[in-house]
Design an enzyme around this catalytic site. Sequence first.
Site, PDB file in Angstrom:
ATOM      1  N   LYS A 226      29.033  46.383  39.028  1.00 54.42           N
ATOM      2  CA  LYS A 226      29.368  44.975  38.771  1.00 54.42           C
ATOM      3  C   LYS A 226      28.169  44.278  38.129  1.00 54.42           C
ATOM      4  O   LYS A 226      27.093  44.204  38.711  1.00 54.42           O
ATOM      5  CB  LYS A 226      29.739  44.288  40.078  1.00 54.42           C
ATOM      6  CG  LYS A 226      29.964  42.781  39.958  1.00 54.42           C
ATOM      7  CD  LYS A 226      30.169  42.158  41.338  1.00 54.42           C
ATOM      8  CE  LYS A 226      30.152  40.635  41.284  1.00 54.42           C
ATOM      9  NZ  LYS A 226      30.258  40.019  42.622  1.00 54.42           N
ATOM     10  N   ASP A 231      26.758  33.952  39.061  1.00 53.26           N
ATOM     11  CA  ASP A 231      28.090  33.581  39.530  1.00 53.26           C
ATOM     12  C   ASP A 231      28.077  32.168  40.094  1.00 53.26           C
ATOM     13  O   ASP A 231      27.605  31.938  41.207  1.00 53.26           O
ATOM     14  CB  ASP A 231      28.561  34.573  40.595  1.00 53.26           C
ATOM     15  CG  ASP A 231      29.948  34.233  41.116  1.00 53.26           C
ATOM     16  OD1 ASP A 231      30.689  33.516  40.406  1.00 53.26           O
ATOM     17  OD2 ASP A 231      30.296  34.699  42.216  1.00 53.26           O
ATOM     18  N   LYS A 238      30.872  27.233  43.730  1.00 56.28           N
ATOM     19  CA  LYS A 238      30.094  27.462  44.945  1.00 56.28           C
ATOM     20  C   LYS A 238      29.267  26.218  45.268  1.00 56.28           C
ATOM     21  O   LYS A 238      28.869  25.475  44.365  1.00 56.28           O
ATOM     22  CB  LYS A 238      29.117  28.633  44.750  1.00 56.28           C
ATOM     23  CG  LYS A 238      29.740  30.001  44.595  1.00 56.28           C
ATOM     24  CD  LYS A 238      28.647  31.044  44.368  1.00 56.28           C
ATOM     25  CE  LYS A 238      29.207  32.428  44.153  1.00 56.28           C
ATOM     26  NZ  LYS A 238      29.745  33.004  45.397  1.00 56.28           N
ATOM     27  N   ASP A 249      23.903  38.769  41.597  1.00 51.15           N
ATOM     28  CA  ASP A 249      25.300  39.203  41.575  1.00 51.15           C
ATOM     29  C   ASP A 249      25.530  40.348  40.593  1.00 51.15           C
ATOM     30  O   ASP A 249      26.632  40.866  40.503  1.00 51.15           O
ATOM     31  CB  ASP A 249      26.232  38.030  41.257  1.00 51.15           C
ATOM     32  CG  ASP A 249      27.558  38.142  41.997  1.00 51.15           C
ATOM     33  OD1 ASP A 249      27.584  38.787  43.052  1.00 51.15           O
ATOM     34  OD2 ASP A 249      28.556  37.592  41.515  1.00 51.15           O
ATOM     35  N   ASP A 308      36.224  32.574  42.388  1.00 53.77           N
ATOM     36  CA  ASP A 308      34.990  33.116  42.945  1.00 53.77           C
ATOM     37  C   ASP A 308      35.161  34.555  43.426  1.00 53.77           C
ATOM     38  O   ASP A 308      34.208  35.169  43.887  1.00 53.77           O
ATOM     39  CB  ASP A 308      34.500  32.232  44.100  1.00 53.77           C
ATOM     40  CG  ASP A 308      33.050  32.476  44.437  1.00 53.77           C
ATOM     41  OD1 ASP A 308      32.324  33.036  43.597  1.00 53.77           O
ATOM     42  OD2 ASP A 308      32.626  32.112  45.555  1.00 53.77           O
ATOM     43  N   GLU A 310      35.660  37.070  41.456  1.00 55.61           N
ATOM     44  CA  GLU A 310      35.678  37.583  40.075  1.00 55.61           C
ATOM     45  C   GLU A 310      35.172  39.015  39.952  1.00 55.61           C
ATOM     46  O   GLU A 310      35.517  39.725  39.007  1.00 55.61           O
ATOM     47  CB  GLU A 310      34.845  36.654  39.176  1.00 55.61           C
ATOM     48  CG  GLU A 310      33.346  36.921  39.129  1.00 55.61           C
ATOM     49  CD  GLU A 310      32.635  36.772  40.472  1.00 55.61           C
ATOM     50  OE1 GLU A 310      31.630  37.467  40.666  1.00 55.61           O
ATOM     51  OE2 GLU A 310      33.087  35.968  41.308  1.00 55.61           O
ATOM     52  N   ARG A 312      35.760  41.775  41.631  1.00 52.15           N
ATOM     53  CA  ARG A 312      36.795  42.811  41.687  1.00 52.15           C
ATOM     54  C   ARG A 312      37.638  42.825  40.410  1.00 52.15           C
ATOM     55  O   ARG A 312      38.223  43.852  40.067  1.00 52.15           O
ATOM     56  CB  ARG A 312      37.656  42.612  42.927  1.00 52.15           C
ATOM     57  CG  ARG A 312      38.511  41.357  42.936  1.00 52.15           C
ATOM     58  CD  ARG A 312      38.917  40.947  44.331  1.00 52.15           C
ATOM     59  NE  ARG A 312      37.767  40.496  45.098  1.00 52.15           N
ATOM     60  CZ  ARG A 312      37.832  40.133  46.372  1.00 52.15           C
ATOM     61  NH1 ARG A 312      38.990  40.173  47.022  1.00 52.15           N
ATOM     62  NH2 ARG A 312      36.742  39.722  47.002  1.00 52.15           N
TER      63      ARG A 312
END
Length: 460
Positions: A226, A231, A238, A249, A308, A310, A312
């Site tokens: 990933k 993010d 967030k 992230d 949020d 995102e 996956r």
Amino acid sequence: MFNSLLPFDDKAKPYFLQIVESDNCVELLNNLGQLASGLANAQGFVAEHGTCFLVPSADGTIARVLLGAGENFDNLMHLGAAAAKSLPKGAYILEGQDENEAEFALGFALASYRYSDYSKQKACNAQLMVKSQSVLEALSPVISGVQVARDLINTPANDMGPEELAKAATDAFEKKGGTVKIIMAEELENGFPLIHAVGKGSDRAPRLIDAAWGDVDAPKITLVGKGVVFDTGGLDLKPASGMLLMKKDMGGAANVLGLATMVMEAQLPVRLRVLIPAVENSVSGNSFRPSDVFKSRKGLTVEIGNTDAEGRLVLADALTFADEEKPELLIDMATLTGAARVALGPDLPPFYTDDEELAETVSVHSEAVSDPLWRMPLWKPYEKYITSKIADIANINTSGAGFAGSITAGLFLKRFVENTSSWAHFDIYGWTPIEKDVRTYGGEAHGIRALFDMLSANYK
């Protein structure tokens, strides 16, 4: 930077480092003479784990250094880490532990890491001379890979966007004779719609990094990481506290590049492929929205319940792409869920697989190299939590209860792997909030030493 290990040089006159356990500390000090035992008693040295005592010679110089191991110690790697943090400036050589030199030296090196690209961080003063050149050569891939992972995560997002992450991957692979393809723009939008959807809200264009190395006829090992370079949470923004560490992230991408570095430097006989969806999840008029529905590369439609969740999404398209080639082993790594941290904390990443043999092998190598991992279940009844009323699948738990977040994320990803028989998903944290043992504060390599040990054993 790692610069704490040196090849042995008898002209350098290093200090001899002697490991002392608590139960024989008094006897050893008495044998060293009244001056040494008196000073040790005055300083309260009783060989507690990680403590050190400088044994004086008759002329006042240092004769040797005693390193406390405590009682019933059995992990020389952690003792090496403690030594790196407690020894004063100088070069040292481990005495009487030739068979265990590699384990001690690895701990010493990992704990000596400092990230100093943006400041003059105080480096660890102590350096360890390694007697065996073969030990240095064997440790080099592991140390290099850990440094790659930590450095990439520690780099702030203003200097680590999708383009910079792609450059880091390109440099790493091309230096070892590999190849890299970067998929962007219309090719990305048409072929990898979920990756494009997540990244389209940023001025820094999304891309898919596709890197390969090794003999094309060798066993195919594919790593997917990933690569969300920052993010914000997207439109489901967030809070400030939740955004503070979001430069990490892309920790999954950093870790698979670290593992790839180990594999390439060790010249393992495999066909290595690394796929990294590199995106920034930003807020703009072009950001994807809650309730949007996208068709994935696999053809499954996905309802967006929360922007949020995102990670996956970008992994789904990348896993589908990897699965089309039917690799012998497919591994993905991602800083995916807070639920994993709630369950197991920051130091023990869960992993998920339906391959019983792979699960057992990962666990064995995790324990062997003190790189903790914990298997969690892909509990099929929880698939009902990610159903959608208008699409094939939802990207979050739609049950109304926030249960089993890490498991449902794993089940979501599982839907995009059908041709590969051996797949594992690692939900890592990628960060050390409190310095301990071999881990230094900041970006962290989670699980890749264990995976490299496994690959090295399986593909010699």
